[in-house]
Scaffold this active site. Structure first.
Site, PDB file in Angstrom:
ATOM      1  N   THR A 158     -81.298   7.636   1.844  1.00 33.99           N
ATOM      2  CA  THR A 158     -81.591   6.423   2.621  1.00 33.99           C
ATOM      3  C   THR A 158     -81.422   5.226   1.694  1.00 33.99           C
ATOM      4  OG1 THR A 158     -83.136   7.462   4.142  1.00 33.99           O
ATOM      5  CG2 THR A 158     -83.525   5.148   3.682  1.00 33.99           C
ATOM      6  N   GLY A 188     -86.990   8.363  12.316  1.00 35.18           N
ATOM      7  CA  GLY A 188     -87.681   8.412  11.028  1.00 35.18           C
ATOM      8  C   GLY A 188     -88.490   7.150  10.778  1.00 35.18           C
ATOM      9  N   ASP A 189     -88.898   7.001   9.525  1.00 37.80           N
ATOM     10  CA  ASP A 189     -89.739   5.858   9.164  1.00 37.80           C
ATOM     11  C   ASP A 189     -88.946   4.572   8.963  1.00 37.80           C
ATOM     12  OD1 ASP A 189     -88.584   7.211   6.920  1.00 37.80           O
ATOM     13  OD2 ASP A 189     -89.780   5.916   5.609  1.00 37.80           O
ATOM     14  N   GLY A 212     -89.465  11.050   6.419  1.00 39.62           N
ATOM     15  CA  GLY A 212     -89.975   9.976   7.266  1.00 39.62           C
ATOM     16  C   GLY A 212     -91.257  10.283   8.017  1.00 39.62           C
TER      17      GLY A 212
END
Ligand code: GLY
Length: 294
Positions: A158, A188-189, A212
């Protein structure tokens, strides 16, 4: 992420890619640009670089598509924009920016986000642009050997950037393909404001990478900012606060890390893995990129 799993050539390639991203962000600041513009300038080359899990080079979903998430936040105004599950946007961070600039909503998903992008004049790309053999292999291995995403995504990849500009404004951005083999519209986060991305001029700007689900449960980015905002001595405590929050992530079973920058210009990393692709630069001559803990 383990040193023995990367050749010296691979390490050098990642370091060069990190330096290019850092240089692109630094150049914007050198010319008096804003923290938001520097975040975008640092992230877009990584979205074009197949080494990272963002834009081109994003991991594959269970169904064999590349679905991307991104978020951008302005610490001066706490305006934010985020997108999830987009498939045709060459630079998802720029779509997150367009959502923020438009201002009617913060978070758009899937087909709606793609429709919004039609009016935003952004570069589009087809599936062949995003798909890379390495990520395809990872999906095939995950399915054939019944592995988890963490087994095949051993370098999460990421991408994110946090910036303080010459006006003292902070900004944070994060962009990702998520986890290999993700299903059922998993988010995800990274695009969740407060989990993987947060910026507030009163405390810090944070971008996260890692598993995440755990970062969402801890609310990592906002948790770090809030603890810093309420701290009696934020300058002395910034590293400890970031480490404490990452320890909570680890306590729940999650791996990953964060980068953050504070209003006084402290640049901080915290990660509970053996490495994290990272770099930092400032106008006093600091300029470094690194991969492993040591
Ligand atoms: N940290 C990226 C993700 O879990 O999707």
């Amino acid at each position: 992420m383990q040193r023995e799993r990367m050749t010296p050539d691979q390490q050098a390639e990642y370091q060069a890619a990190l330096q290019s991203a850092l240089d692109a962000g630094a150049q914007v600041l050198k010319e008096g640009g804003s923290a938001l513009d520097a975040v975008k300038a640092a992230i877009t080359p990584m979205e074009d670089d197949p080494r990272f899990n963002a834009g081109r080079g994003s991991v594959f979903t269970w169904e064999g598509a590349n679905e991307m998430d991104a978020a951008l936040m302005d610490g001066a105004t706490r305006k934010a924009g985020a997108v999830t599950g987009v498939r045709t946007i060459r630079h998802p961070i720029l779509l997150a920016d367009a959502v923020m600039q438009d201002g009617r909503h913060v978070f758009l998903s899937g087909l709606g986000a793609e429709e919004f992008a039609n009016g935003a004049g952004l570069d589009r790309a087809g599936p062949d642009w995003f798909a890379t053999p390495r990520r395809k292999d990872a999906l095939e291995r995950l399915k054939a050997e019944q592995l988890s995403a963490l087994d095949v995504d051993y370098k999460y990849g990421t991408v994110g950037a946090v910036v303080r500009d010459s006006h003292g404004n902070l900004a944070a951005g994060t962009s990702t393909g998520g986890l290999t083999g993700k299903r059922w519209g998993r988010i995800g986060d990274a695009p969740i404001i407060g989990a993987g991305t947060y910026a507030d001029n009163r405390s810090c700007a944070v971008s996260a990478t890692g598993a995440g689900e755990y970062f969402i449960r801890v609310g990592v980015a906002q948790e770090i900012c809030t603890r810093l905002r309420l701290s009696e001595d934020p300058v002395s405590n910034a590293q400890t606060i970031a480490d404490d929050v990452m320890a909570e992530v680890k306590g729940l079973g999650g791996t990953g890390g964060v980068i953050l920058v504070t209003p006084t210009g402290q640049t901080i990393y915290s990660f509970n893995t053996q490495g994290m692709y990272r770099g930092r630069a400032n106008s006093d001559g600091l300029n470094e990129v690194a991969i492993f803990k040591d």
